[in-house]
Design an enzyme around this catalytic site. Sequence first.
Site, short mmCIF file in Angstrom:
data_model
loop_
_atom_site.label_atom_id
_atom_site.label_comp_id
_atom_site.label_asym_id
_atom_site.label_seq_id
_atom_site.Cartn_x
_atom_site.Cartn_y
_atom_site.Cartn_z
N ASP A 89 -2.81 31.36 66.07
CA ASP A 89 -4.10 31.75 65.49
C ASP A 89 -4.66 30.56 64.71
O ASP A 89 -3.92 29.85 64.02
CB ASP A 89 -3.90 32.96 64.55
CG ASP A 89 -5.22 33.62 64.19
OD1 ASP A 89 -5.44 34.78 64.59
OD2 ASP A 89 -6.04 32.98 63.48
N ILE A 90 -5.97 30.30 64.83
CA ILE A 90 -6.56 29.14 64.12
C ILE A 90 -6.69 29.38 62.62
O ILE A 90 -6.92 28.45 61.87
CB ILE A 90 -7.96 28.71 64.62
CG1 ILE A 90 -8.86 29.89 64.88
CG2 ILE A 90 -7.91 27.75 65.76
CD1 ILE A 90 -10.33 29.46 64.93
N ASN A 119 -5.81 45.19 66.16
CA ASN A 119 -7.03 45.76 65.60
C ASN A 119 -7.90 46.26 66.75
O ASN A 119 -8.02 45.61 67.78
CB ASN A 119 -7.79 44.70 64.81
CG ASN A 119 -7.03 44.23 63.59
OD1 ASN A 119 -6.39 45.02 62.91
ND2 ASN A 119 -7.06 42.93 63.32
N HIS A 153 -5.96 41.72 71.82
CA HIS A 153 -4.98 40.75 71.33
C HIS A 153 -4.07 41.40 70.31
O HIS A 153 -4.50 42.25 69.54
CB HIS A 153 -5.67 39.52 70.72
CG HIS A 153 -6.71 39.84 69.70
ND1 HIS A 153 -7.96 40.30 70.04
CD2 HIS A 153 -6.69 39.80 68.34
CE1 HIS A 153 -8.68 40.50 68.93
NE2 HIS A 153 -7.92 40.22 67.89
P1 AMP Z 1 -9.29 40.26 65.14
O1 AMP Z 1 -9.95 40.37 63.81
O2 AMP Z 1 -8.12 41.20 65.29
O3 AMP Z 1 -10.27 40.37 66.29
O4 AMP Z 1 -8.64 38.83 65.19
C1 AMP Z 1 -9.25 37.72 65.78
C2 AMP Z 1 -8.38 36.53 65.47
O5 AMP Z 1 -8.72 35.49 66.35
C3 AMP Z 1 -8.52 35.98 64.04
O6 AMP Z 1 -7.26 36.02 63.40
C4 AMP Z 1 -9.02 34.55 64.26
O7 AMP Z 1 -8.50 33.63 63.33
C5 AMP Z 1 -8.53 34.26 65.68
N1 AMP Z 1 -9.28 33.25 66.42
C6 AMP Z 1 -10.62 33.18 66.61
N2 AMP Z 1 -10.94 32.12 67.38
C7 AMP Z 1 -9.75 31.53 67.72
C8 AMP Z 1 -9.40 30.38 68.50
N3 AMP Z 1 -10.32 29.63 69.10
N4 AMP Z 1 -8.09 30.07 68.61
C9 AMP Z 1 -7.16 30.80 67.99
N5 AMP Z 1 -7.42 31.90 67.25
C10 AMP Z 1 -8.70 32.25 67.10
#
Ligand code: AMP
Length: 120
Positions: free
Chosen positions: A34-35, A92, A105
């Site tokens: 995760d970023i 989520n 995810h």
């Molecule tokens: P959610 O709120 O469950 O939809 O989580 C989305 C997740 O995606 C968050 O924890 C973000 O930090 C992560 N995220 C968004 N863009 C990227 C990316 N390019 N690479 C890795 N993680 C990402």
Amino acid sequence: MSEYNDKNVFNQIIKKELPCNEVENNENSLSFEDINKQAPVHVLTIPKGKYTNLESFASNASNEEIASFIKTIVKSAKNKDLLSSGYRVIINSGSDGNQEVPHLHAHVLGGKNLGPMIKK
Ligand code: AMP
């Protein structure tokens, strides 16, 4: 249910239009860092098929894809050496779940004691 949006960031990662730090990659699933880490270890596992959320996955994915998703979550925890210390898996879904990216995810979190599941 809303239609799958091809432009979402995880679909771009699957198509290699965006980079990721891979943790596990196989025919049906992908795991990457995760970023915006919420714990010392924070990995995301996604199916490679186009599924918006858990409901669309459960309704439309093959048993092979579903098995791969679960096994890849655990393989990611194993790759990150979390199996003995423990970890948490979060999916989520929808607006009350605060889902931001509309591609299914699972968050795999660990590397410290994560405390209570939900802040009160
Ligand atoms: P959610 O709120 O469950 O939809 O989580 C989305 C997740 O995606 C968050 O924890 C973000 O930090 C992560 N995220 C968004 N863009 C990227 C990316 N390019 N690479 C890795 N993680 C990402």
